[in-house]
Scaffold this motif. Sequence first.
Motif, PDB file in Angstrom:
ATOM      1  N   ILE A 106      14.072  41.857  27.508  1.00  0.00           N
ATOM      2  CA  ILE A 106      14.695  41.092  28.443  1.00  0.00           C
ATOM      3  C   ILE A 106      15.213  41.518  29.743  1.00  0.00           C
ATOM      4  CG2 ILE A 106      16.960  39.488  28.450  1.00  0.00           C
ATOM      5  CD1 ILE A 106      16.790  39.073  25.607  1.00  0.00           C
ATOM      6  N   ALA A 107      15.632  43.204  29.575  1.00  0.00           N
ATOM      7  CA  ALA A 107      16.188  43.873  29.765  1.00  0.00           C
ATOM      8  C   ALA A 107      15.282  44.495  30.908  1.00  0.00           C
ATOM      9  CB  ALA A 107      16.831  45.648  29.439  1.00  0.00           C
ATOM     10  N   LEU A 108      13.717  44.384  30.726  1.00  0.00           N
ATOM     11  CA  LEU A 108      12.645  44.376  31.659  1.00  0.00           C
ATOM     12  C   LEU A 108      12.224  43.672  32.276  1.00  0.00           C
ATOM     13  CD1 LEU A 108      10.147  45.645  28.869  1.00  0.00           C
ATOM     14  CD2 LEU A 108      11.174  47.306  30.786  1.00  0.00           C
ATOM     15  N   TRP A 109      12.386  42.101  31.898  1.00  0.00           N
ATOM     16  CA  TRP A 109      12.435  40.784  33.126  1.00  0.00           C
ATOM     17  C   TRP A 109      13.802  41.241  33.919  1.00  0.00           C
ATOM     18  CZ3 TRP A 109       7.962  39.013  34.569  1.00  0.00           C
ATOM     19  CH2 TRP A 109       6.738  40.086  33.547  1.00  0.00           C
ATOM     20  N   ASP A 110      14.402  41.088  33.490  1.00  0.00           N
ATOM     21  CA  ASP A 110      15.940  41.130  34.276  1.00  0.00           C
ATOM     22  C   ASP A 110      16.403  41.614  35.696  1.00  0.00           C
ATOM     23  OD1 ASP A 110      19.017  40.095  34.809  1.00  0.00           O
ATOM     24  OD2 ASP A 110      19.603  41.309  32.939  1.00  0.00           O
ATOM     25  N   ILE A 111      15.736  41.457  36.476  1.00  0.00           N
ATOM     26  CA  ILE A 111      15.357  42.331  37.686  1.00  0.00           C
ATOM     27  C   ILE A 111      16.204  41.339  38.491  1.00  0.00           C
ATOM     28  CG2 ILE A 111      13.133  43.858  36.486  1.00  0.00           C
ATOM     29  CD1 ILE A 111      11.769  41.967  38.714  1.00  0.00           C
ATOM     30  N   ASP A 112      16.520  40.735  39.208  1.00  0.00           N
ATOM     31  CA  ASP A 112      16.887  39.934  39.876  1.00  0.00           C
ATOM     32  C   ASP A 112      17.930  40.706  40.844  1.00  0.00           C
ATOM     33  OD1 ASP A 112      18.537  38.887  37.593  1.00  0.00           O
ATOM     34  OD2 ASP A 112      19.740  37.693  38.863  1.00  0.00           O
ATOM     35  N   VAL A 113      18.236  39.835  41.625  1.00  0.00           N
ATOM     36  CA  VAL A 113      19.152  40.747  42.814  1.00  0.00           C
ATOM     37  C   VAL A 113      19.496  39.802  43.419  1.00  0.00           C
ATOM     38  CG1 VAL A 113      19.089  42.404  44.735  1.00  0.00           C
ATOM     39  CG2 VAL A 113      18.101  42.499  42.717  1.00  0.00           C
ATOM     40  N   SER A 114      21.326  39.729  43.505  1.00  0.00           N
ATOM     41  CA  SER A 114      22.512  38.674  44.223  1.00  0.00           C
ATOM     42  C   SER A 114      22.866  39.116  45.958  1.00  0.00           C
ATOM     43  CB  SER A 114      23.499  38.754  43.576  1.00  0.00           C
ATOM     44  OG  SER A 114      23.524  38.384  42.185  1.00  0.00           O
ATOM     45  N   PRO A 115      22.727  38.120  46.192  1.00  0.00           N
ATOM     46  CA  PRO A 115      22.854  38.689  47.356  1.00  0.00           C
ATOM     47  C   PRO A 115      23.863  39.970  47.597  1.00  0.00           C
ATOM     48  CG  PRO A 115      22.816  36.428  47.462  1.00  0.00           C
ATOM     49  CD  PRO A 115      22.438  37.066  46.681  1.00  0.00           C
TER      50      PRO A 115
ATOM     51  N   VAL B 251      11.237  37.773  57.840  1.00  0.00           N
ATOM     52  CA  VAL B 251      12.400  38.753  57.506  1.00  0.00           C
ATOM     53  C   VAL B 251      13.672  38.934  59.227  1.00  0.00           C
ATOM     54  CG1 VAL B 251      12.824  40.790  56.884  1.00  0.00           C
ATOM     55  CG2 VAL B 251      11.085  39.679  56.241  1.00  0.00           C
ATOM     56  N   GLY B 252      13.133  39.001  60.215  1.00  0.00           N
ATOM     57  CA  GLY B 252      14.426  39.889  61.321  1.00  0.00           C
ATOM     58  C   GLY B 252      14.572  38.141  61.342  1.00  0.00           C
ATOM     59  N   SER B 253      14.419  37.782  61.740  1.00  0.00           N
ATOM     60  CA  SER B 253      15.263  36.090  62.669  1.00  0.00           C
ATOM     61  C   SER B 253      15.437  34.725  60.993  1.00  0.00           C
ATOM     62  CB  SER B 253      13.696  35.234  63.415  1.00  0.00           C
ATOM     63  OG  SER B 253      12.649  34.920  62.485  1.00  0.00           O
ATOM     64  N   TYR B 254      15.141  35.130  60.200  1.00  0.00           N
ATOM     65  CA  TYR B 254      15.011  34.197  58.969  1.00  0.00           C
ATOM     66  C   TYR B 254      15.547  33.841  57.754  1.00  0.00           C
ATOM     67  CZ  TYR B 254      14.577  29.750  56.155  1.00  0.00           C
ATOM     68  OH  TYR B 254      14.828  28.722  55.943  1.00  0.00           O
ATOM     69  N   TRP B 255      15.599  35.500  57.114  1.00  0.00           N
ATOM     70  CA  TRP B 255      15.969  35.588  55.938  1.00  0.00           C
ATOM     71  C   TRP B 255      17.365  36.072  55.998  1.00  0.00           C
ATOM     72  CZ3 TRP B 255      12.677  38.659  52.124  1.00  0.00           C
ATOM     73  CH2 TRP B 255      11.684  38.263  52.145  1.00  0.00           C
ATOM     74  N   PRO B 256      17.987  34.868  55.638  1.00  0.00           N
ATOM     75  CA  PRO B 256      19.995  35.425  55.083  1.00  0.00           C
ATOM     76  C   PRO B 256      20.779  36.736  55.304  1.00  0.00           C
ATOM     77  CG  PRO B 256      19.650  33.867  53.850  1.00  0.00           C
ATOM     78  CD  PRO B 256      18.162  34.473  54.072  1.00  0.00           C
ATOM     79  N   TYR B 257      20.322  37.883  54.084  1.00  0.00           N
ATOM     80  CA  TYR B 257      20.061  38.986  53.119  1.00  0.00           C
ATOM     81  C   TYR B 257      19.241  40.214  53.011  1.00  0.00           C
ATOM     82  CZ  TYR B 257      23.923  35.191  51.770  1.00  0.00           C
ATOM     83  OH  TYR B 257      24.963  33.662  51.893  1.00  0.00           O
ATOM     84  N   ALA B 258      19.612  41.169  53.308  1.00  0.00           N
ATOM     85  CA  ALA B 258      18.412  42.425  53.152  1.00  0.00           C
ATOM     86  C   ALA B 258      18.423  42.149  51.702  1.00  0.00           C
ATOM     87  CB  ALA B 258      19.322  43.743  53.488  1.00  0.00           C
ATOM     88  N   THR B 259      19.085  42.144  50.853  1.00  0.00           N
ATOM     89  CA  THR B 259      18.515  42.286  49.156  1.00  0.00           C
ATOM     90  C   THR B 259      17.863  41.717  48.563  1.00  0.00           C
ATOM     91  OG1 THR B 259      20.651  40.656  48.758  1.00  0.00           O
ATOM     92  CG2 THR B 259      21.131  42.826  48.713  1.00  0.00           C
ATOM     93  N   THR B 260      18.139  40.520  49.293  1.00  0.00           N
ATOM     94  CA  THR B 260      16.531  39.095  49.192  1.00  0.00           C
ATOM     95  C   THR B 260      14.871  39.957  49.479  1.00  0.00           C
ATOM     96  OG1 THR B 260      17.848  37.010  49.828  1.00  0.00           O
ATOM     97  CG2 THR B 260      15.453  36.828  49.964  1.00  0.00           C
ATOM     98  N   LEU B 261      14.988  40.449  50.876  1.00  0.00           N
ATOM     99  CA  LEU B 261      14.160  40.946  51.350  1.00  0.00           C
ATOM    100  C   LEU B 261      13.765  42.558  49.665  1.00  0.00           C
ATOM    101  CD1 LEU B 261      11.954  42.367  53.569  1.00  0.00           C
ATOM    102  CD2 LEU B 261      13.456  43.548  54.149  1.00  0.00           C
ATOM    103  N   PHE B 262      14.819  42.894  49.633  1.00  0.00           N
ATOM    104  CA  PHE B 262      14.735  44.394  48.124  1.00  0.00           C
ATOM    105  C   PHE B 262      13.540  43.276  47.075  1.00  0.00           C
ATOM    106  CE2 PHE B 262      15.330  46.378  44.488  1.00  0.00           C
ATOM    107  CZ  PHE B 262      15.017  47.454  44.531  1.00  0.00           C
ATOM    108  N   ASP B 263      14.777  42.531  46.627  1.00  0.00           N
ATOM    109  CA  ASP B 263      14.006  41.679  45.816  1.00  0.00           C
ATOM    110  C   ASP B 263      12.809  40.563  45.928  1.00  0.00           C
ATOM    111  OD1 ASP B 263      14.974  40.548  43.244  1.00  0.00           O
ATOM    112  OD2 ASP B 263      14.991  38.619  44.093  1.00  0.00           O
TER     113      ASP B 263
END
Length: 184
Positions: free
Chosen positions: A40-49, A104-116
Amino acid sequence: MSCRNSLLAVASAAIAAVALAGAASAGALEFGRPASPDEIALWDIDVSPDGRGLPKGSGTVARGKAVYAEQCAACHGTDGTGGLKDRLVGGQGTLASDKPVKTVGSYWPYATTLFDYVRRAMPYQAPGTLGVDDTYAVSAYILSLNGIVAGDATLDQASLPRVVMPNRDGFVPEPEFRNVTNSR
């Protein structure tokens, strides 16, 4: 009984029969096994804002430029524009215009979303193959191309969530989601 009512009765009975059969056989299938905590840990890679879920590691803009040239430029262009796939750079100030440029620079609300997203889905030809440090580095490079972080920036699990994206306040959750908390 009308023809319509007869069809409704038959359909209702069929749905009930399928539901009962599914419930009765769910335990009898004995297919597979429960996943282990390590699996489960292998797939539990989501990142929150707010950065929960970000792994340890770090990456520089300079390293990101090299990884981007090797892994990303073929699809997104050498500077994040002009490639075969989505444009990543520019568009700030265009969202309210007749021709918004969503990047990414104009629309995305969180930098963490980019990483994810980069971690899960990129590079296109081999999703999920970038290491953690290279994912931080590519994120840093893309953010620097958009003028959001400095050209000598280093990002990690502490600094990435503190990056304020230009459109951070551009998303307003529906009322039913405003008070939802993450149970992690």
